[in-house]
Write an enzyme that holds these catalytic residues in place. Structure first.
Site, short mmCIF file in Angstrom:
data_model
loop_
_atom_site.label_atom_id
_atom_site.label_comp_id
_atom_site.label_asym_id
_atom_site.label_seq_id
_atom_site.Cartn_x
_atom_site.Cartn_y
_atom_site.Cartn_z
N CYS A 234 0.89 -1.18 0.00
CA CYS A 234 0.00 0.00 0.00
C CYS A 234 0.91 1.21 0.00
O CYS A 234 1.17 1.81 1.04
CB CYS A 234 -0.92 -0.01 1.21
N ALA A 235 1.42 1.57 -1.17
CA ALA A 235 2.67 2.33 -1.24
C ALA A 235 2.55 3.84 -1.10
O ALA A 235 3.45 4.48 -0.55
CB ALA A 235 3.37 2.01 -2.56
N ALA A 236 1.50 4.46 -1.67
CA ALA A 236 1.44 5.92 -1.67
C ALA A 236 1.41 6.45 -0.23
O ALA A 236 0.87 5.77 0.65
CB ALA A 236 0.21 6.39 -2.44
N PRO A 237 2.04 7.61 0.03
CA PRO A 237 2.58 8.58 -0.93
C PRO A 237 3.99 8.33 -1.42
O PRO A 237 4.47 9.00 -2.30
CB PRO A 237 2.51 9.89 -0.15
N LYS A 240 8.27 5.75 2.16
CA LYS A 240 8.86 4.45 2.53
C LYS A 240 9.39 3.72 1.30
O LYS A 240 10.40 3.01 1.38
CB LYS A 240 7.80 3.60 3.24
N ASP A 305 1.96 -1.42 4.87
CA ASP A 305 1.57 -0.27 5.67
C ASP A 305 0.17 0.14 5.22
O ASP A 305 0.01 1.10 4.47
CB ASP A 305 2.59 0.87 5.48
N CYS A 359 0.09 3.91 11.43
CA CYS A 359 0.24 5.13 12.24
C CYS A 359 -0.96 5.23 13.18
O CYS A 359 -1.53 6.30 13.39
CB CYS A 359 0.39 6.36 11.37
#
Length: 471
Positions: A234-237, A240, A305, A359
């Protein structure tokens, strides 16, 4: 108008602890010191409220040349001050374009906090909390430069380098134009809270990444060696993702997935600026990605993430008081998705090491999700014991949960965060034993050597192979 520009300059210096309001106002060349003093005092008084309104209205994203402190002064004057009656100069047309949205966001904030007067917002918005004391963490992008070069550049700009920090107290004591090297991450610089580097040339050129320390932990703990195949689920933004690319040294492949086309487009820009060339972006639901697809047969590392409540993000507490306690229904929906995503990730046949992070501060999104995954894969994966000296551990909700990491402004001087590292217990026969072991994390010595800063280069364009939410 000189009043607003001067007020913005005074406010910036006050927030950087370079002097008192009164001293800076009287040292300025502005003639009407009483007017200037009142404007700066009131803007600072409403600072937290103004930050929330400006962020939710997207003012700085729409007006990229508008500096944050000037924006704060102008928005104060528009919404809470005199309203540019008979003045405003060249700034009035700019604020007129956003006036309706800014007023709507202020009204929304009052509704959320259940108040009717502007002054009542101060009861929540102006109280300094632990989150406001979190330092400014700056990750040096080792794809483009080195910690040595970045430190030398800041020293040439008049900053005072204090060496490697030895404790959290060193970070708490930072002020003015001093900065430190983080005691854990050798590529992480630490500046005083509220330091604004968005206009810094090294940031603009992609040499620096503005990223909270806790947000740097997932890539650091995954630590894929160069040549690895990695999935960022779940890469965006993309912060990481760029950190993973730095570990790979652009050697290997990162398969990055996200459903939102707009976020992927922004991510492509960020990665291009950071000099990332080993990443394939795909507008795709990670849950729909087949583990048996031959493209992913060499994937040994996964960073997951997923979307979460964001209850650990300091800005959420400012914009949405009570965001730290999301509704039970929302938590159940988020946790259900997170459980499905983690179970799915663990089905990739060559997977050796996975980092799960959020987070969020909620047990339902953190320890409970990890416990569910371990119960679904008995004897196949285990929680890896990492960073034994980290002061904030997972909640004792199941045996071994102490191997998870938590973070918060109070305990680690970072945003609220959760990290768990899962590793395969038995190595599949198709994967050589040597390739499966994760590299040991070591700390390098603090940089001392002076070098000339590298020349800034224009970022390349990074195309999407297929077609700033998260941190």
């Amino acid at each position: 108008m000189a009043l607003y520009a001067t007020a913005a300059s005074v406010l910036a210096n006050v927030e950087s602890r370079r002097g008192s309001i009164k001293g800076l106002v009287y040292a300025s060349s502005f003639q009407n010191v009483k007017q200037l003093y009142a404007l700066v005092c009131e803007t600072q008084r409403y600072s937290a409220v103004l930050d929330a309104v400006i962020a939710s209205a997207g003012l700085l994203r729409a007006e990229k040349k508008l500096r944050p402190h000037l924006a704060k002064v102008l928005v104060y004057e528009l919404l809470l001050g005199r309203g540019f009656r008979g003045g405003g100069g060249r700034w009035k047309p700019l604020l007129d374009r956003h006036q309706a949205r800014l007023k709507a966001e202020l009204a929304r904030l009052k509704v959320q906090r259940r108040v009717s007067r502007n002054e009542d917002l101060l009861q929540v918005g102006s109280r300094p909390g632990a989150a406001s004391q979190v330092p400014r963490f700056v990750r040096v992008n080792t794809l483009k430069t080195s910690s040595d070069d970045a430190i030398d550049y800041f020293k040439r700009q008049g900053f005072s380098y204090q060496g490697r920090a030895s404790s959290l107290e060193d970070l708490r004591a930072l002020k003015g134009k001093c900065f430190l090297l983080d005691p854990l991450l050798p590529e992480l610089l630490v500046f005083p809270a509220q330091t604004d580097l968005h206009d810094h040339p090294l940031y603009q050129a992609g040499h620096l990444i503005l990223q909270d320390k806790a947000s740097c932990l997932p890539a650091m703990l995954l630590a894929p060696p160069p040549g690895s195949h990695v999935i960022d689920a779940c890469a965006a933004p993309g912060n990481k993702t760029s950190h993973l690319a730095a570990f790979l040294k652009n050697q290997g492949r990162i398969f990055a997935f996200d459903l939102d086309a707009g976020r992927l487009a922004s991510m492509a820009t960020l990665l291009a600026r950071a000099g990332v060339s080993c990443c394939e972006l795909a507008q795709e639901d990670f849950l729909a990605v087949s583990p048996s697809d031959q493209r992913y047969r060499q994937v040994q590392y996964i960073l997951l993430d997923p979307s979460c409540s964001g209850s650990g993000m300091p800005t959420r507490q400012l914009e949405e008081p009570g965001a730290g306690t999301p509704s039970k229904a929302r938590l159940q929906a988020l946790a259900g998705f997170q459980q499905r995503a983690l179970r799915h990730a663990l089905t990739f046949p060559s997977l050796q090491r996975l980092v799960y992070s959020t987070c969020s501060l909620c047990q339902e999104e953190n320890e409970d999700v990890v416990q569910d995954a371990l119960q679904q894969n008995p004897g196949t994966f285990r929680l890896a014991p990492v960073l034994p000296s980290w002061p904030h551990r997972g909640l004792s909700s199941f045996p071994g949960a102490e191997h998870c990491l938590r973070a918060s402004p109070e305990t680690t001087l970072t945003g609220g965060f959760f990290v768990a590292v899962l590793e395969r217990v038995e190595v599949p026969s198709s994967v050589p034993q040597g390739e499966a072991s994760a590299p040991e994390l070591t700390l390098s010595a603090a940089p001392r050597k002076k070098r000339r800063p590298r020349r800034t280069v224009a970022p390349r364009t990074l195309p999407l192979t297929e077609q700033e939410g998260k941190r």
